[in-house]
Design a protein around this motif. Structure first.
Motif, PDB file in Angstrom:
ATOM      1  N   LEU A  42     -18.161 -55.629 -40.634  1.00 16.17           N
ATOM      2  CA  LEU A  42     -16.864 -55.959 -39.645  1.00 16.17           C
ATOM      3  C   LEU A  42     -15.224 -56.062 -40.626  1.00 16.17           C
ATOM      4  N   THR A  43     -16.348 -55.436 -42.213  1.00 18.53           N
ATOM      5  CA  THR A  43     -14.457 -56.057 -43.200  1.00 18.53           C
ATOM      6  C   THR A  43     -13.404 -54.477 -42.564  1.00 18.53           C
ATOM      7  N   PHE A  44     -13.743 -53.802 -41.868  1.00 17.40           N
ATOM      8  CA  PHE A  44     -13.884 -52.037 -41.960  1.00 17.40           C
ATOM      9  C   PHE A  44     -11.999 -52.857 -41.807  1.00 17.40           C
ATOM     10  N   PRO A  45     -11.568 -53.523 -41.965  1.00 15.86           N
ATOM     11  CA  PRO A  45      -9.753 -54.098 -41.262  1.00 15.86           C
ATOM     12  C   PRO A  45      -9.041 -53.913 -42.334  1.00 15.86           C
ATOM     13  N   LEU A  46     -10.247 -54.325 -43.343  1.00 13.91           N
ATOM     14  CA  LEU A  46      -9.970 -54.271 -45.091  1.00 13.91           C
ATOM     15  C   LEU A  46      -9.661 -53.531 -45.448  1.00 13.91           C
ATOM     16  N   TRP A  47     -10.448 -52.129 -45.109  1.00 15.38           N
ATOM     17  CA  TRP A  47     -10.687 -51.815 -45.636  1.00 15.38           C
ATOM     18  C   TRP A  47      -9.304 -50.485 -45.305  1.00 15.38           C
ATOM     19  N   ILE A  48      -8.364 -49.606 -44.146  1.00 18.13           N
ATOM     20  CA  ILE A  48      -7.565 -49.771 -43.897  1.00 18.13           C
ATOM     21  C   ILE A  48      -6.700 -50.777 -44.779  1.00 18.13           C
ATOM     22  N   MET A  49      -5.906 -51.613 -45.102  1.00 18.10           N
ATOM     23  CA  MET A  49      -5.313 -52.436 -45.759  1.00 18.10           C
ATOM     24  C   MET A  49      -5.405 -52.399 -46.902  1.00 18.10           C
ATOM     25  N   GLY A  50      -6.695 -52.034 -47.752  1.00 14.86           N
ATOM     26  CA  GLY A  50      -7.095 -51.624 -48.795  1.00 14.86           C
ATOM     27  C   GLY A  50      -6.659 -50.331 -49.304  1.00 14.86           C
ATOM     28  N   CYS A 218     -12.501 -52.737 -49.731  1.00 19.27           N
ATOM     29  CA  CYS A 218     -10.971 -53.707 -49.371  1.00 19.27           C
ATOM     30  C   CYS A 218     -10.399 -54.516 -50.152  1.00 19.27           C
ATOM     31  N   PHE A 219     -11.116 -54.587 -51.348  1.00 19.59           N
ATOM     32  CA  PHE A 219      -9.791 -54.817 -53.148  1.00 19.59           C
ATOM     33  C   PHE A 219      -9.474 -53.394 -54.084  1.00 19.59           C
ATOM     34  N   GLY A 220      -9.141 -52.464 -53.147  1.00 19.17           N
ATOM     35  CA  GLY A 220      -9.200 -51.635 -53.794  1.00 19.17           C
ATOM     36  C   GLY A 220      -7.952 -51.542 -55.455  1.00 19.17           C
ATOM     37  N   PRO A 221      -7.214 -52.124 -54.840  1.00 23.98           N
ATOM     38  CA  PRO A 221      -6.277 -52.414 -55.833  1.00 23.98           C
ATOM     39  C   PRO A 221      -6.485 -53.406 -57.290  1.00 23.98           C
ATOM     40  N   MET A 222      -7.150 -54.050 -56.789  1.00 31.08           N
ATOM     41  CA  MET A 222      -8.073 -54.682 -57.881  1.00 31.08           C
ATOM     42  C   MET A 222      -8.146 -54.078 -58.967  1.00 31.08           C
ATOM     43  N   PHE A 223      -9.155 -53.039 -58.540  1.00 30.73           N
ATOM     44  CA  PHE A 223      -9.424 -52.452 -59.517  1.00 30.73           C
ATOM     45  C   PHE A 223      -8.770 -51.767 -60.638  1.00 30.73           C
ATOM     46  N   ILE A 224      -7.927 -51.130 -60.381  1.00 27.13           N
ATOM     47  CA  ILE A 224      -6.567 -50.512 -60.808  1.00 27.13           C
ATOM     48  C   ILE A 224      -6.095 -51.826 -61.972  1.00 27.13           C
TER      49      ILE A 224
END
Length: 283
Positions: A42-50, A218-224
């Motif tokens: 259900l977190t797929f909207p965050l995938w798009i935003m991420g 969901c939070f790809g930029p966080m890892f970068i």
């Protein structure tokens, strides 16, 4: 410089600790684990935003999360010995072949990518890892005791070779995520050591990879921001690392084949106090 080192040390240590805790929680509570992974879809909207885009990235995420959900159903079904057509579906021997196949395809996918990137030595190592996965269903099971573990009797040597091969792959394919990949692979590698059960490696790997995949989606930029390791990349090191992995796996391959040839695999792959060992000892 000191601040940068401290940032990596703190972020990687914290992420590693979180992953160990997640594996422990999901191992001990298979129902909770399965609910978490079903809800993770259900977190797929965050995938798009991420920033997840393109069919390959979506397929990659789903190819990790959906098998993790199936593993959860298998653990519950076998551990609680549930009845009915739905639950009986997950108690068949072929489901162990499915789990085996997912691992095989996961390695093969990265192996083909290594070939595309030009690291042929590491690709050969990946292929030999596929060859040396312990066969299903003989060396795989969903435990009906304890906490309903997914058991795969990989050896300590295979676990180590998989870890160094995968790290080399990520180092060349996604160097910016290399630091976070160190965390997820070390968590999967060390958790079985902590528990003194090398056969838990695959289950630990399932949960660390799924956790990382969801968080990264969901939070790809966080890892970068916290663990960008792109500056660590060195092509020469990457190539020689692949060669080293190939050199290391060749003697392991001969040892593995010798265990199968002599019939010693039942004793060397499986711990003496395990259910399967006692079963084979009576054969």
């Amino acid at each position: 410089m000191n601040f940068t080192i401290l940032k990596y040390a703190l972020s990687m240590t914290m992420y590693f600790a979180v992953l160990i805790c997640i594996v422990e929680l999901m191992r001990k509570h298979c129902k909770l684990a399965n609910m978490v992974w079903i809800c993770s879809l259900l977190t797929f909207p965050l995938w798009i935003m991420g920033g997840v885009s393109g069919w390959f990235r979506w397929a990659k995420i789903l190819s990790v999360i959906l098998p993790t959900i199936i593993v959860g159903f298998c653990r519950i079904s076998n551990f609680e010995e549930r009845e009915g057509k739905f639950w009986g579906f997950f108690q068949k021997n072929w489901i162990l072949w499915f789990t085996y196949g997912i691992l095989f395809l996961n390695i093969l996918e990265a192996t083909l990518k290594d070939i595309a990137l030009g690291n042929y030595a590491n690709a050969c190592c990946g292929f030999l890892l596929c060859v040396t996965i312990p066969f299903a269903p003989k060396y795989w099971k969903y435990d009906k005791q304890g906490v309903g573990d997914l058991i795969c009797y990989t050896t300590i040597g295979w676990n180590f070779l998989y870890t160094t091969w995968n790290l080399c792959f990520v180092f060349g394919e996604s160097p910016n995520y290399f630091a976070s990949s160190i965390c997820i692979l070390l968590a999967a590698e060390l958790y079985p050591f902590i528990k003194r059960k090398p056969e838990l490696y695959i289950m630990a790997r399932v949960y660390t990879l799924a956790t990382h995949m969801i968080l990264r989606s969901c939070f790809g930029p966080m890892f970068i921001t916290l663990m960008d390791a792109s500056s660590w990349y060195n092509e020469t090191l990457w190539k020689y690392w692949g060669i080293l992995n190939l050199i290391l796996i060749i003697p392991y391959l001969f040892w593995y084949m010798w265990q199968l040839h002599t019939g010693s695999a039942n004793h060397t792959f499986i711990k003496k106090d395990s259910y399967l060992h006692s079963k084979f000892s009576r054969m």
